[in-house]
Write a protein that holds these residues in place. Sequence first.
Motif, short mmCIF file in Angstrom:
data_model
loop_
_atom_site.label_atom_id
_atom_site.label_comp_id
_atom_site.label_asym_id
_atom_site.label_seq_id
_atom_site.Cartn_x
_atom_site.Cartn_y
_atom_site.Cartn_z
N GLY A 1 11.72 1.73 -12.51
CA GLY A 1 11.03 0.47 -12.27
C GLY A 1 10.31 0.50 -10.93
N LEU A 2 9.80 -0.64 -10.51
CA LEU A 2 9.11 -0.76 -9.23
C LEU A 2 9.89 -1.67 -8.31
N THR A 3 10.10 -1.20 -7.10
CA THR A 3 10.79 -2.01 -6.09
C THR A 3 9.96 -2.04 -4.82
N VAL A 4 9.94 -3.19 -4.17
CA VAL A 4 9.29 -3.36 -2.87
C VAL A 4 10.33 -3.99 -1.96
N ASN A 5 10.65 -3.32 -0.86
CA ASN A 5 11.69 -3.77 0.07
C ASN A 5 13.01 -4.03 -0.65
N SER A 6 13.40 -3.13 -1.54
CA SER A 6 14.64 -3.17 -2.31
C SER A 6 14.71 -4.33 -3.29
N LYS A 7 13.60 -4.93 -3.64
CA LYS A 7 13.57 -6.00 -4.63
C LYS A 7 12.71 -5.55 -5.81
N LYS A 8 13.25 -5.71 -7.02
CA LYS A 8 12.52 -5.30 -8.21
C LYS A 8 11.36 -6.26 -8.47
N LYS B 1 0.83 -1.21 0.00
CA LYS B 1 0.00 0.00 0.00
C LYS B 1 0.86 1.26 0.00
N SER B 2 1.89 1.27 0.82
CA SER B 2 2.74 2.47 0.88
C SER B 2 3.49 2.68 -0.42
N ARG B 3 3.78 1.61 -1.15
CA ARG B 3 4.51 1.74 -2.42
C ARG B 3 3.60 2.10 -3.58
N PHE B 4 2.37 1.60 -3.60
CA PHE B 4 1.51 1.76 -4.77
C PHE B 4 0.40 2.80 -4.61
N GLU B 5 0.19 3.36 -3.44
CA GLU B 5 -0.89 4.34 -3.30
C GLU B 5 -0.53 5.70 -3.88
N ILE B 6 0.72 5.90 -4.26
CA ILE B 6 1.09 7.18 -4.88
C ILE B 6 0.52 7.32 -6.29
N TYR B 7 0.08 6.21 -6.88
CA TYR B 7 -0.47 6.25 -8.23
C TYR B 7 -1.98 6.46 -8.24
N GLY B 8 -2.65 6.33 -7.12
CA GLY B 8 -4.10 6.56 -7.06
C GLY B 8 -4.70 5.87 -5.85
N SER B 9 -6.00 6.10 -5.65
CA SER B 9 -6.66 5.51 -4.49
C SER B 9 -6.90 4.02 -4.71
N ILE B 10 -6.62 3.25 -3.67
CA ILE B 10 -6.70 1.80 -3.73
C ILE B 10 -7.96 1.35 -3.00
N SER B 11 -8.67 0.39 -3.60
CA SER B 11 -9.86 -0.12 -2.93
C SER B 11 -9.60 -1.46 -2.24
N ARG B 12 -8.62 -2.25 -2.73
CA ARG B 12 -8.37 -3.55 -2.12
C ARG B 12 -6.96 -4.03 -2.45
N ILE B 13 -6.33 -4.68 -1.48
CA ILE B 13 -5.01 -5.28 -1.68
C ILE B 13 -5.05 -6.69 -1.11
N ARG B 14 -4.47 -7.63 -1.87
CA ARG B 14 -4.40 -9.02 -1.41
C ARG B 14 -3.06 -9.60 -1.82
N ILE B 15 -2.47 -10.41 -0.95
CA ILE B 15 -1.22 -11.10 -1.25
C ILE B 15 -1.46 -12.60 -1.10
N ASP B 16 -1.15 -13.36 -2.14
CA ASP B 16 -1.27 -14.81 -2.09
C ASP B 16 -0.07 -15.42 -1.38
N ARG B 17 -0.16 -16.70 -1.10
CA ARG B 17 0.94 -17.39 -0.42
C ARG B 17 2.18 -17.51 -1.28
N ASP B 18 1.99 -17.53 -2.60
CA ASP B 18 3.15 -17.64 -3.48
C ASP B 18 3.72 -16.28 -3.85
N ALA B 19 3.57 -15.28 -2.98
CA ALA B 19 4.16 -13.94 -3.13
C ALA B 19 3.70 -13.23 -4.39
N VAL B 20 2.42 -13.33 -4.70
CA VAL B 20 1.81 -12.59 -5.79
C VAL B 20 0.80 -11.63 -5.18
#
Length: 115
Positions: free
Chosen positions: A98-105, A55-74
């Motif tokens: 590019g896009l990085t989350v926790n210093s990982k592309k 959320k902190s990484r992707f909310e700069i592009y617009g308002s988010i209505s839902r976020i979900r993370i699967d077990r296989d890191a998707v």
Amino acid sequence: MSRKRDNSHFSRHDFKRRRPLPEPAEEEKPTTRPTPPSAVVVMGLPLDCSVLDLKSRFEIYGSISRIRIDRDAVGYITYRTKDSADAAIAAGHDPSFGLTVNSKKVLAFLYSLFS
């Protein structure tokens, strides 16, 4: 001898009959479906990534209505507008940043919910 009743009480004959409302014509009914929500799929997330990290990484592009993370890191991020989702995808395709989350592309692409 019969007397008329003087006490006021509810009777089904006390109110006027109303005419039923006219039904709308066929051309007035909406025939188009609402646009499906715009979802972005983020692949290659670190295993310790949380919803708040996304959320902190992707909310700069617009308002988010839902976020979900699967077990296989998707991760699945549903934006309120398609323009916001397109902005997040365009940031992912930028060769200089590019896009990085926790210093990982990570990779991000548009996910159609009704295709």
